[in-house]
Design an enzyme around this catalytic site. Sequence first.
Site, PDB file in Angstrom:
ATOM      1  N   GLU A 283       0.834  -1.212   0.000  1.00 49.12           N
ATOM      2  CA  GLU A 283       0.000   0.000   0.000  1.00 49.12           C
ATOM      3  C   GLU A 283       0.865   1.257   0.000  1.00 49.12           C
ATOM      4  OE1 GLU A 283      -2.227  -0.446   3.635  1.00 49.12           O
ATOM      5  OE2 GLU A 283      -3.407  -2.126   2.884  1.00 49.12           O
ATOM      6  N   PRO A 284       1.690   1.467  -1.010  1.00 46.67           N
ATOM      7  CA  PRO A 284       2.548   2.651  -0.991  1.00 46.67           C
ATOM      8  C   PRO A 284       1.779   3.928  -1.323  1.00 46.67           C
ATOM      9  CG  PRO A 284       2.789   1.523  -3.083  1.00 46.67           C
ATOM     10  CD  PRO A 284       1.833   0.683  -2.258  1.00 46.67           C
ATOM     11  N   ARG A 286       3.243   7.741  -0.179  1.00 46.97           N
ATOM     12  CA  ARG A 286       4.273   8.779  -0.287  1.00 46.97           C
ATOM     13  C   ARG A 286       5.313   8.459  -1.364  1.00 46.97           C
ATOM     14  NH1 ARG A 286       5.605  11.982   4.066  1.00 46.97           N
ATOM     15  NH2 ARG A 286       4.551  10.507   5.432  1.00 46.97           N
ATOM     16  N   CYS A 354      -3.142  33.350  10.814  1.00 44.04           N
ATOM     17  CA  CYS A 354      -2.938  34.009  12.109  1.00 44.04           C
ATOM     18  C   CYS A 354      -2.510  33.003  13.172  1.00 44.04           C
ATOM     19  CB  CYS A 354      -4.208  34.715  12.511  1.00 44.04           C
ATOM     20  SG  CYS A 354      -4.672  35.916  11.270  1.00 44.04           S
TER      21      CYS A 354
HETATM   22  N1  PLP Z   1      -1.622   1.925   4.365  1.00 36.41           N
HETATM   23  C1  PLP Z   1      -2.151   2.388   5.513  1.00 36.41           C
HETATM   24  C2  PLP Z   1      -3.052   1.502   6.275  1.00 36.41           C
HETATM   25  C3  PLP Z   1      -1.834   3.671   5.984  1.00 36.41           C
HETATM   26  O1  PLP Z   1      -2.352   4.118   7.121  1.00 36.41           O
HETATM   27  C4  PLP Z   1      -0.941   4.475   5.213  1.00 36.41           C
HETATM   28  C5  PLP Z   1      -0.540   5.813   5.659  1.00 36.41           C
HETATM   29  O2  PLP Z   1      -0.364   6.118   6.790  1.00 36.41           O
HETATM   30  C6  PLP Z   1      -0.442   3.964   4.012  1.00 36.41           C
HETATM   31  C7  PLP Z   1      -0.793   2.682   3.617  1.00 36.41           C
HETATM   32  C8  PLP Z   1       0.478   4.747   3.134  1.00 36.41           C
HETATM   33  O3  PLP Z   1       1.651   5.076   3.779  1.00 36.41           O
HETATM   34  P1  PLP Z   1       2.837   5.761   2.967  1.00 36.41           P
HETATM   35  O4  PLP Z   1       2.266   6.972   2.322  1.00 36.41           O
HETATM   36  O5  PLP Z   1       3.837   6.096   3.998  1.00 36.41           O
HETATM   37  O6  PLP Z   1       3.319   4.764   1.988  1.00 36.41           O
END
Ligand code: PLP
Length: 430
Positions: A283-284, A286, A354
């Site tokens: 699940e990438p 970032r 602010c």
């Molecule tokens: N999967 C889950 C369950 C998450 O909570 C997150 C982000 O916090 C991600 C995947 C994606 O993480 P990243 O953007 O660090 O790859």
Amino acid sequence: MHHFAYRDGALFAEDVDLRRIAAEVGTPVYVYSSATIERHYRLFESAMRGIDPAAPAPHVFYAVKANGNLGVLKTLAALGAGADTVSEGEVRKALAAGFAPEKIVFSGVGKSESELAFAVGAGIFQINIESESELELLSKVAARLGKRQEAVFRVNPDIGAGGHAKITTGSAANKFGVSFEEASRLYARAANMPGVRMMGLAVHIGSQIRETEAFEAAYAKMVGLVGSLRAEGHRVDRLDLGGGLGIPYEIPKDFDHGPSLIEDYAAMVGRVTKGLDVELGFEPGRLIVGNAGILLTQVLHLNSRPTKQFLVVDAAMNDLLRPAMYEAYHEIWPVAEPAADMRKLAYDVVGPICESGDTFTTDRLLPELKQHDLIAFMTAGAYGASMSSTYNQRPLVAEVLVKGTEFAVTRPRQSYEDLIGTDRAPPWLA
Ligand code: PLP
């Protein structure tokens, strides 16, 4: 690597001059590079496929929360990515962007009954269950719809990591997942429930993690759990290893592009899961979009004090929350290419909001800037626009996607009518 570079004295996004985008769309504006998104997705996907070329290709579910812009989502859907979602809104957005339901997973600690009903009704691939209470609710909801939803337990391995305490998710003190010790009892309980079919396990330990050690420790624990659940007679076909891979926000001058984190990570996953015979999922977020985006902003004012030089820009913490929320670092590049011998000054770069927290950086040495100059906050593609708000009644900023020589506004700047017009006066004040 990304596709923002100086050309003929100005910063370009692929083949588009950022001054043109600023002139036509205004500032602040997020600008995303299709080429960078595509490159990162392909690199990641092929590395994961390479873990075991003989096995079915692992699932790569892009984490929509990192950047849910429709143009970004459509770019990834067209490449064959799946989507990792954490709310009904994200499931709906993923469907609207063209992700097939059977390529969508739904995670999150607080899914409501109506959200679960929507996701089950839409026929999504998998729900990542994070508590016993959610297990009960999901089974009830799915059974009512006459379905048996495929699901995995997200397990908290008590191994957390990440670039900041607020983005660490895998330690026992964090709210995420069922406890490691409870997993076996819950798996057995789920087997007797009418509305769920348990397919395996998921884990996600945090974000902006730049070494493989913590991942390895967590994944090794999960592999052990797969073995013990199977020994108890359970079916465990899937192992979703989450996201969390970090990216360089600060690129040192002597950066040697040594062995990439993606390759190290793939090698580690291969080693840890060797012979396990599971469908892997990732699940990438970032990693795919982080340095595919910048926030383009304009200098509104220079406020010089005897001890401080404030550079007030038209972007603020409501547009890019990361510095205020996580003390995050973003490189700042002037759009007009600075000459090598240009005088540098130490600036506090701040927004109009602010709050003193509306500070992007303090005492940052930058080439001398003047009013109306354009600057870019680099590496703002992940958790930038997706975390923005209308705080201080500031409209949500525009988002632009670039592809080669073309660009398109993929989210127009919010109008003042939309900002104000959705509020309603109570009848006694109308
Ligand atoms: N999967 C889950 C369950 C998450 O909570 C997150 C982000 O916090 C991600 C995947 C994606 O993480 P990243 O953007 O660090 O790859």
